[in-house]
Design a protein around this motif. Sequence first.
Motif, short mmCIF file in Angstrom:
data_model
loop_
_atom_site.label_atom_id
_atom_site.label_comp_id
_atom_site.label_asym_id
_atom_site.label_seq_id
_atom_site.Cartn_x
_atom_site.Cartn_y
_atom_site.Cartn_z
N GLY A 1 38.98 52.36 25.72
CA GLY A 1 38.84 51.66 26.99
C GLY A 1 37.51 51.96 27.65
N LEU A 2 37.09 53.22 27.59
CA LEU A 2 35.79 53.59 28.16
C LEU A 2 34.65 52.92 27.40
CD1 LEU A 2 36.39 57.38 28.92
CD2 LEU A 2 36.24 55.49 30.56
N LYS A 3 34.76 52.87 26.09
CA LYS A 3 33.74 52.19 25.28
C LYS A 3 33.69 50.71 25.65
CE LYS A 3 33.97 55.08 21.14
NZ LYS A 3 34.32 55.08 19.70
N ASP A 4 34.86 50.09 25.81
CA ASP A 4 34.91 48.68 26.18
C ASP A 4 34.23 48.45 27.53
OD1 ASP A 4 36.26 48.08 23.87
OD2 ASP A 4 38.23 47.94 24.81
N GLN A 5 34.47 49.33 28.48
CA GLN A 5 33.84 49.20 29.80
C GLN A 5 32.32 49.32 29.70
OE1 GLN A 5 35.77 52.13 32.21
NE2 GLN A 5 37.55 50.84 32.61
N ASP A 6 31.85 50.24 28.86
CA ASP A 6 30.40 50.39 28.68
C ASP A 6 29.79 49.13 28.09
OD1 ASP A 6 30.48 52.96 29.66
OD2 ASP A 6 30.49 53.92 27.68
N VAL A 7 30.45 48.56 27.09
CA VAL A 7 29.94 47.34 26.45
C VAL A 7 29.94 46.18 27.44
CG1 VAL A 7 30.44 45.60 24.67
CG2 VAL A 7 30.55 48.03 24.11
N GLU A 8 31.02 46.04 28.21
CA GLU A 8 31.10 44.95 29.18
C GLU A 8 30.04 45.08 30.26
OE1 GLU A 8 35.10 44.89 30.58
OE2 GLU A 8 35.90 44.17 28.67
N ALA A 9 29.71 46.30 30.64
CA ALA A 9 28.71 46.52 31.68
C ALA A 9 27.31 46.16 31.19
CB ALA A 9 28.74 47.97 32.14
N GLN A 10 27.07 46.28 29.89
CA GLN A 10 25.74 46.04 29.34
C GLN A 10 25.64 44.73 28.58
OE1 GLN A 10 25.01 49.42 26.85
NE2 GLN A 10 25.20 50.88 28.52
N GLN A 11 26.65 43.89 28.67
CA GLN A 11 26.69 42.69 27.86
C GLN A 11 25.60 41.71 28.26
OE1 GLN A 11 30.44 40.73 27.92
NE2 GLN A 11 29.90 39.29 26.32
N GLY A 12 24.86 41.25 27.27
CA GLY A 12 23.81 40.27 27.48
C GLY A 12 24.25 38.92 26.94
#
Length: 73
Positions: A25-36
């Motif tokens: 879940g934390l990894k998913d949040q990191d990816v969503e925050a940096q999604q281009g």
Amino acid sequence: MANDAMEKLHQREREQERQRLREQGLKDQDVEAQQGPWPLEGFAGGHTTWTGQQEGAEDSFALEAEGASAEEP
């Protein structure tokens, strides 16, 4: 006594699974925050090199395969 050991094992497995899900879940949040932008955005209606002859060949192969499978017992 055996039940206690099994219960401890199951409890440990459940805790490990919860920890794994938290980490994902934390990894998913990191990816969503940096999604281009999506890498293939805009290519959905792109040109294709598929020809009418290929489409007909694919259909005839599919019909042959269906006929062969229908003949098998």
